[in-house]
Design a protein around this motif. Structure first.
Motif, mmCIF file in Angstrom:
data_model
loop_
_atom_site.group_PDB
_atom_site.id
_atom_site.type_symbol
_atom_site.label_atom_id
_atom_site.label_comp_id
_atom_site.label_asym_id
_atom_site.label_seq_id
_atom_site.Cartn_x
_atom_site.Cartn_y
_atom_site.Cartn_z
ATOM 1 N N SER A 30 6.008 14.280 65.222
ATOM 2 C CA SER A 30 7.290 13.905 64.659
ATOM 3 C C SER A 30 8.274 15.177 65.434
ATOM 4 C CB SER A 30 7.511 14.435 63.258
ATOM 5 O OG SER A 30 8.535 14.447 62.676
ATOM 6 N N ILE A 31 9.316 14.768 65.694
ATOM 7 C CA ILE A 31 10.403 15.330 66.572
ATOM 8 C C ILE A 31 10.840 16.489 65.457
ATOM 9 C CG2 ILE A 31 10.633 13.878 68.405
ATOM 10 C CD1 ILE A 31 13.504 13.282 67.496
ATOM 11 N N ASN A 32 10.745 16.265 64.145
ATOM 12 C CA ASN A 32 11.027 17.324 63.157
ATOM 13 C C ASN A 32 10.759 18.527 63.485
ATOM 14 O OD1 ASN A 32 12.309 15.228 61.628
ATOM 15 N ND2 ASN A 32 10.843 15.341 59.894
ATOM 16 N N TYR A 33 9.545 18.650 63.984
ATOM 17 C CA TYR A 33 9.143 19.953 64.240
ATOM 18 C C TYR A 33 9.068 20.380 65.865
ATOM 19 C CZ TYR A 33 7.427 18.584 59.723
ATOM 20 O OH TYR A 33 7.533 18.175 58.496
ATOM 21 N N ALA A 76 14.224 10.099 62.186
ATOM 22 C CA ALA A 76 13.379 8.803 61.740
ATOM 23 C C ALA A 76 12.853 7.954 62.694
ATOM 24 C CB ALA A 76 14.277 8.221 60.600
ATOM 25 N N LYS A 77 13.657 8.021 63.751
ATOM 26 C CA LYS A 77 13.326 7.196 64.897
ATOM 27 C C LYS A 77 12.486 7.891 66.162
ATOM 28 C CE LYS A 77 17.197 3.903 64.606
ATOM 29 N NZ LYS A 77 18.435 3.286 65.194
ATOM 30 N N ASP A 100 8.639 20.355 73.073
ATOM 31 C CA ASP A 100 7.375 20.925 72.710
ATOM 32 C C ASP A 100 7.465 21.268 71.304
ATOM 33 O OD1 ASP A 100 5.368 23.177 74.887
ATOM 34 O OD2 ASP A 100 5.008 22.349 72.778
ATOM 35 N N PHE A 101 6.304 21.687 70.713
ATOM 36 C CA PHE A 101 6.343 21.931 69.286
ATOM 37 C C PHE A 101 6.916 23.262 69.000
ATOM 38 C CE2 PHE A 101 3.988 18.172 67.659
ATOM 39 C CZ PHE A 101 2.998 17.990 68.896
ATOM 40 N N SER A 102 7.867 23.439 68.376
ATOM 41 C CA SER A 102 8.697 24.450 67.798
ATOM 42 C C SER A 102 7.792 25.886 67.489
ATOM 43 C CB SER A 102 9.393 24.516 66.735
ATOM 44 O OG SER A 102 10.633 23.231 66.918
ATOM 45 N N SER A 103 6.667 25.636 67.059
ATOM 46 C CA SER A 103 5.678 26.902 66.658
ATOM 47 C C SER A 103 5.488 27.385 68.044
ATOM 48 C CB SER A 103 4.438 26.371 66.028
ATOM 49 O OG SER A 103 3.714 25.329 66.540
#
Length: 131
Positions: A30-33, A76-77, A100-103
């Motif tokens: 998920s691009i949320n993160y 969402a998309k 990349d993953f934010s973490s």
């Protein structure tokens, strides 16, 4: 595995507008993160960071596109966008999205417009601006 697929490039006259998109695919991704960015490269030139957006929505732009380009994302998309207005011939390049993953990204301490901070890249979409 994370896959990024760009689309929306093309040819436009100077002063015109274009929006490029980057769809992100991957099991449970998920691009949320994610921290994400748009980069461009013209043959014979170095890759340049154009715009970036962090998971909290903070945005960054290179000086030459400020006020003309807008980076955004639709969580969402799972899609990243770059809206480009008032295009100039010097905007001509292959445009790549990166993520990349934010973490992980935050631990590197890199600038959001530094491509070395991103592991996942798309194949690119060509934008050509004629005078």
């Amino acid at each position: 595995q994370v896959q990024l697929v760009e689309s929306g490039g093309g040819s436009v006259q100077a002063g015109g507008s274009l929006t490029v998109s980057c769809a992100v695919f991957g099991y449970t991704v998920s691009i949320n993160y994610m921290s994400m960015g748009w980069f461009r490269q013209d043959p014979g030139k170095e890759r340049e960071g154009v715009a970036a957006i962090l998971s909290d929505g903070t945005t960054y732009y290179v000086g030459s596109v400020k006020g003309r380009f807008t980076i955004s994302k639709d969580n969402a998309k799972n899609t990243l966008y770059l809206q480009m207005n008032s295009l100039k011939p010097e905007d001509t390049a292959m445009y790549y999205c990166a993520a990349d993953f934010s973490s992980r990204w935050s631990l590197l301490g890199r600038s959001a417009l530094d491509g070395s901070g991103y592991r996942y890249w798309g194949q690119g979409t060509q934008v050509t601006v004629s005078s």
